[in-house]
Write a protein that holds these residues in place. Structure first.
Motif, PDB file in Angstrom:
ATOM      1  N   GLY A   1     -12.012  -1.344  10.252  1.00  0.00           N
ATOM      2  CA  GLY A   1     -11.273  -2.123   9.400  1.00  0.00           C
ATOM      3  C   GLY A   1      -9.863  -1.791  10.207  1.00  0.00           C
ATOM      4  N   VAL A   2      -8.784  -1.868   9.129  1.00  0.00           N
ATOM      5  CA  VAL A   2      -7.580  -2.013   9.914  1.00  0.00           C
ATOM      6  C   VAL A   2      -6.742  -0.790   9.223  1.00  0.00           C
ATOM      7  CG1 VAL A   2      -5.178  -3.126   9.781  1.00  0.00           C
ATOM      8  CG2 VAL A   2      -7.497  -4.387   9.735  1.00  0.00           C
ATOM      9  N   THR A   3      -6.010   0.063   9.895  1.00  0.00           N
ATOM     10  CA  THR A   3      -5.015   1.027   9.391  1.00  0.00           C
ATOM     11  C   THR A   3      -3.701   0.470   9.674  1.00  0.00           C
ATOM     12  OG1 THR A   3      -6.780   2.684   9.979  1.00  0.00           O
ATOM     13  CG2 THR A   3      -4.507   3.502   9.733  1.00  0.00           C
ATOM     14  N   VAL A   4      -2.972   0.798   8.466  1.00  0.00           N
ATOM     15  CA  VAL A   4      -1.565   0.414   8.646  1.00  0.00           C
ATOM     16  C   VAL A   4      -0.861   1.540   8.285  1.00  0.00           C
ATOM     17  CG1 VAL A   4       0.066  -1.210   7.437  1.00  0.00           C
ATOM     18  CG2 VAL A   4      -2.266  -1.982   7.923  1.00  0.00           C
ATOM     19  N   ALA A   5       0.282   1.468   8.916  1.00  0.00           N
ATOM     20  CA  ALA A   5       1.421   2.645   8.880  1.00  0.00           C
ATOM     21  C   ALA A   5       2.422   2.060   7.894  1.00  0.00           C
ATOM     22  CB  ALA A   5       1.796   3.418  10.070  1.00  0.00           C
ATOM     23  N   GLY A   6       2.919   2.601   6.685  1.00  0.00           N
ATOM     24  CA  GLY A   6       3.896   2.262   6.001  1.00  0.00           C
ATOM     25  C   GLY A   6       3.500   1.323   4.946  1.00  0.00           C
ATOM     26  N   THR A   7       4.195   0.400   4.342  1.00  0.00           N
ATOM     27  CA  THR A   7       3.658  -0.513   3.276  1.00  0.00           C
ATOM     28  C   THR A   7       3.215  -1.668   3.765  1.00  0.00           C
ATOM     29  OG1 THR A   7       6.003  -1.468   3.029  1.00  0.00           O
ATOM     30  CG2 THR A   7       5.628   0.562   1.786  1.00  0.00           C
ATOM     31  N   VAL A   8       2.293  -2.470   2.731  1.00  0.00           N
ATOM     32  CA  VAL A   8       1.815  -3.629   3.133  1.00  0.00           C
ATOM     33  C   VAL A   8       2.354  -4.464   1.979  1.00  0.00           C
ATOM     34  CG1 VAL A   8      -0.197  -5.019   3.179  1.00  0.00           C
ATOM     35  CG2 VAL A   8      -0.155  -2.597   4.129  1.00  0.00           C
ATOM     36  N   THR A   9       3.229  -5.302   2.327  1.00  0.00           N
ATOM     37  CA  THR A   9       3.481  -6.354   1.345  1.00  0.00           C
ATOM     38  C   THR A   9       3.092  -7.944   1.453  1.00  0.00           C
ATOM     39  OG1 THR A   9       5.435  -6.783   2.713  1.00  0.00           O
ATOM     40  CG2 THR A   9       5.741  -4.951   1.042  1.00  0.00           C
ATOM     41  N   ASP A  10       3.485  -8.680   0.325  1.00  0.00           N
ATOM     42  CA  ASP A  10       3.164 -10.429   0.285  1.00  0.00           C
ATOM     43  C   ASP A  10       4.282 -10.607  -0.306  1.00  0.00           C
ATOM     44  OD1 ASP A  10       2.752  -9.927  -2.400  1.00  0.00           O
ATOM     45  OD2 ASP A  10       0.525 -10.382  -2.265  1.00  0.00           O
ATOM     46  N   ASP A  11       4.456 -12.028  -0.540  1.00  0.00           N
ATOM     47  CA  ASP A  11       5.405 -12.595  -1.516  1.00  0.00           C
ATOM     48  C   ASP A  11       5.878 -12.163  -2.596  1.00  0.00           C
ATOM     49  OD1 ASP A  11       3.275 -13.824  -2.379  1.00  0.00           O
ATOM     50  OD2 ASP A  11       4.125 -15.997  -2.292  1.00  0.00           O
ATOM     51  N   LYS A  12       4.867 -11.236  -3.167  1.00  0.00           N
ATOM     52  CA  LYS A  12       4.966 -10.787  -4.705  1.00  0.00           C
ATOM     53  C   LYS A  12       5.433  -9.305  -4.644  1.00  0.00           C
ATOM     54  CE  LYS A  12       1.818 -13.832  -7.166  1.00  0.00           C
ATOM     55  NZ  LYS A  12       2.163 -14.934  -6.542  1.00  0.00           N
ATOM     56  N   GLY A  13       5.456  -8.591  -3.265  1.00  0.00           N
ATOM     57  CA  GLY A  13       5.988  -6.967  -3.119  1.00  0.00           C
ATOM     58  C   GLY A  13       4.815  -6.322  -2.466  1.00  0.00           C
ATOM     59  N   ASP A  14       4.883  -5.010  -2.839  1.00  0.00           N
ATOM     60  CA  ASP A  14       4.218  -4.206  -2.139  1.00  0.00           C
ATOM     61  C   ASP A  14       2.724  -4.254  -2.849  1.00  0.00           C
ATOM     62  OD1 ASP A  14       2.639  -1.883  -1.344  1.00  0.00           O
ATOM     63  OD2 ASP A  14       4.681  -0.484  -1.614  1.00  0.00           O
ATOM     64  N   VAL A  15       1.673  -4.491  -2.032  1.00  0.00           N
ATOM     65  CA  VAL A  15       0.359  -4.671  -2.617  1.00  0.00           C
ATOM     66  C   VAL A  15      -0.173  -3.520  -3.161  1.00  0.00           C
ATOM     67  CG1 VAL A  15      -0.024  -6.801  -1.008  1.00  0.00           C
ATOM     68  CG2 VAL A  15      -0.656  -4.402  -0.155  1.00  0.00           C
ATOM     69  N   ARG A  16       0.367  -2.357  -2.808  1.00  0.00           N
ATOM     70  CA  ARG A  16      -0.156  -1.032  -3.323  1.00  0.00           C
ATOM     71  C   ARG A  16       0.292  -0.954  -4.914  1.00  0.00           C
ATOM     72  NH1 ARG A  16       0.625   2.916   1.588  1.00  0.00           N
ATOM     73  NH2 ARG A  16      -0.975   2.068   3.153  1.00  0.00           N
ATOM     74  N   LYS A  17       1.391  -1.760  -5.340  1.00  0.00           N
ATOM     75  CA  LYS A  17       1.927  -1.503  -6.621  1.00  0.00           C
ATOM     76  C   LYS A  17       1.599  -2.605  -7.586  1.00  0.00           C
ATOM     77  CE  LYS A  17       5.526   1.220  -4.895  1.00  0.00           C
ATOM     78  NZ  LYS A  17       7.049   1.630  -4.821  1.00  0.00           N
ATOM     79  N   ILE A  18       0.894  -3.768  -6.945  1.00  0.00           N
ATOM     80  CA  ILE A  18       0.622  -4.736  -8.130  1.00  0.00           C
ATOM     81  C   ILE A  18      -0.469  -4.451  -8.798  1.00  0.00           C
ATOM     82  CG2 ILE A  18      -0.440  -7.314  -7.825  1.00  0.00           C
ATOM     83  CD1 ILE A  18       0.993  -7.355  -5.125  1.00  0.00           C
ATOM     84  N   ILE A  19      -0.426  -4.572  -9.949  1.00  0.00           N
ATOM     85  CA  ILE A  19      -1.343  -4.626 -11.075  1.00  0.00           C
ATOM     86  C   ILE A  19      -2.002  -5.669 -11.235  1.00  0.00           C
ATOM     87  CG2 ILE A  19      -1.546  -4.043 -13.711  1.00  0.00           C
ATOM     88  CD1 ILE A  19       1.457  -3.084 -13.567  1.00  0.00           C
ATOM     89  N   GLN A  20      -3.453  -5.286 -11.189  1.00  0.00           N
ATOM     90  CA  GLN A  20      -4.482  -6.535 -11.331  1.00  0.00           C
ATOM     91  C   GLN A  20      -4.462  -6.834 -12.675  1.00  0.00           C
ATOM     92  OE1 GLN A  20      -8.072  -4.780 -10.178  1.00  0.00           O
ATOM     93  NE2 GLN A  20      -7.822  -4.908  -8.043  1.00  0.00           N
TER      94      GLN A  20
END
Length: 184
Positions: free
Chosen positions: A165-184
């Motif tokens: 797939g894809v490896t990303v260094a650092g944070t991944v964000t969208d218009d709502k913020g860091d996607v790792r911190k978004i609560i489902q």
């Protein structure tokens, strides 16, 4: 009175001479010692009578310079015209490739362009393709044959495709913020 012949040197001297009609000079070397030579004809033939491209090999124009000859020659082995020097194309002048200028490479005094306006697509074939900054000392992106595509920010690898797939260094964000911190 304007023509003299020196029989001991074989030198024929003519001052202010105009010839009309055809002139043929036979010999191994013909030297024209003028500052400017003007030719009214639209075409100059070089290697006249060459039976084929191999016989015309090396034909061209040579500038005899004390810093080394500068040449524009036909090279049969490469089936191409070859220059010994850089070819400078000024601003707003284009290198046109293809019938009808299908591919254009140029600089407009502000920006540089590789423009494909012909039919089909523009292909860049290479084992590894690098996009670098203008100084050539920093990667922007590179594309590896049968391997990763790498994207850089300020010379630092930030995203890389892998077999999984894809490896990303650092944070991944969208218009709502860091996607790792978004609560489902």
């Amino acid at each position: 009175s304007n023509i003299t012949f020196n029989s001991s040197t074989g030198l024929l001297t003519a001052v202010g001479l105009t010839l009309s009609g055809d002139l043929q000079v036979n010999g191994t070397t013909t030297t024209v010692a003028s500052t400017t030579m003007t030719v009214a004809d639209k075409n100059i033939e070089i290697a006249k009578g060459a039976a084929n491209d191999a016989a015309a090999d090396g034909a061209g124009i040579t500038i005899d310079s004390g810093d080394g000859d500068k040449t524009w020659n036909w090279v049969d082995a490469t089936d191409a015209w070859t220059s010994s020097e850089h070819i400078h194309i000024g601003d707003n002048k284009k290198l046109l490739v293809g019938t009808g200028s299908d591919l254009q490479i140029y600089h407009d005094a502000s920006n540089s362009f590789i423009q494909d306006s012909g039919t089909g697509s523009l292909f860049i074939d290479a084992s590894i393709t690098y996009l670098r900054n203008a100084a050539g000392d920093e990667h922007l992106a590179n594309f590896n044959s049968d391997g990763a595509v790498n994207l850089y920010h300020n010379g630092v690898l930030k995203a890389e495709t892998t077999a999984a797939g894809v490896t990303v260094a650092g944070t991944v964000t969208d218009d709502k913020g860091d996607v790792r911190k978004i609560i489902q």
